[in-house]
Scaffold this motif. Sequence first.
Motif, PDB file in Angstrom:
ATOM      1  N   THR A  43       3.723   1.568  -2.869  1.00  0.00           N
ATOM      2  CA  THR A  43       3.315   2.018  -4.204  1.00  0.00           C
ATOM      3  C   THR A  43       2.915   3.491  -4.201  1.00  0.00           C
ATOM      4  N   ALA A  44       3.087   4.157  -3.068  1.00  0.00           N
ATOM      5  CA  ALA A  44       2.679   5.566  -2.984  1.00  0.00           C
ATOM      6  C   ALA A  44       3.832   6.434  -2.494  1.00  0.00           C
ATOM      7  N   TYR A 104       6.612   5.542  -0.574  1.00  0.00           N
ATOM      8  CA  TYR A 104       7.465   5.114   0.529  1.00  0.00           C
ATOM      9  C   TYR A 104       8.451   4.033   0.078  1.00  0.00           C
ATOM     10  N   PHE A 138       0.820  -1.218   0.000  1.00  0.00           N
ATOM     11  CA  PHE A 138       0.000   0.000   0.000  1.00  0.00           C
ATOM     12  C   PHE A 138       0.850   1.263   0.000  1.00  0.00           C
ATOM     13  N   TRP A 139       1.722   1.429   0.969  1.00  0.00           N
ATOM     14  CA  TRP A 139       2.540   2.643   1.025  1.00  0.00           C
ATOM     15  C   TRP A 139       3.727   2.555   0.081  1.00  0.00           C
TER      16      TRP A 139
END
Lengths: 104, 199
Positions: free
Chosen positions: B181-182, B184, B178-179
């Motif tokens: 791919t954003a 992080y 989740f993070w």
Amino acid sequence: MTEPAQDSYQDGNALAGPLREIFAVDVTAAAGQCVHCGLAGPVASLRVYGPAPGMVARCPGCDEVVLRLVRGPDSAWLDLRGTVSLRIPLPGPGVPDGTGEGPA
Amino acid sequence: MGFVSRGFRGRPRDEGVKLPPGQYLVHDFPVLSAGPTPRVPLDRWEFAIDTEDGQTHRWSWQELMALPAETPTVDLHCVTKWSKLGTDWKGVSLDTLFADVESSAEYALVYSYGGYTTNLPVEDLLDGKAWIAYQFDGEELAAAHGGPARLLVPHLYLWKSAKWVQGIRLMNEDWPGFWETAGYHNYGDPWREQRYQGD
């Protein structure tokens, strides 16, 4: 023979002008549609979690992620994969002529 | 006056504590949220390890409770820069859960009730480095902190310690979560300050 496919597209620099205009406006006034359930509504109606580690905007209808925004020290990451599209109110030019046809 | 005495108050308790670069010490337990808090009834709770060959190993809550537990005391480092030291947990080591799992996969994707995911190398889950934790500070783990059970992998930034853990998928290829791919960092080592992609 048809022309090679690479002749039919431009590189991402073609987006620069349009995106600069889009992000100069208040995107929260834009109307979006959720990929997951199809609910449409203004970005301002999303449920936003965060801001840390990042802003996570979820659909008020199904709670799925519509938009994510992470702000790093020298970059921002914007993920719109949960959005079908954004309809962004803009002033002219670009007012439809009513014919439904492109420019002559 | 070039000298200011500290008097008899003693050393501030934060002094001399070695923290990863860029971190500051907290004494509360902040809650960061990326979505609604899942509420998973224990009679419907299940944890699974899915191998790259399609095999699934499952544990009910009762089965998890029947496994030998450990009580690690660990330091937590959140990518948002707070660190909390000496936290007391109870849970089952991933070494115990992996004991009968046949896999040669190098990558793991941890998934949670509520849809959260995070990725890490399988080797970071083994050799006493990770637990499925269900108690914090002597009490059952509160939902806000990931209860009924969360992954605890304290040598990485805390976003890797997935709350409301539901399972671990073992894969031959890395699959950012989740993070990751954003923006992080894909690995997230606090001692190397791997906060964002490119760090």
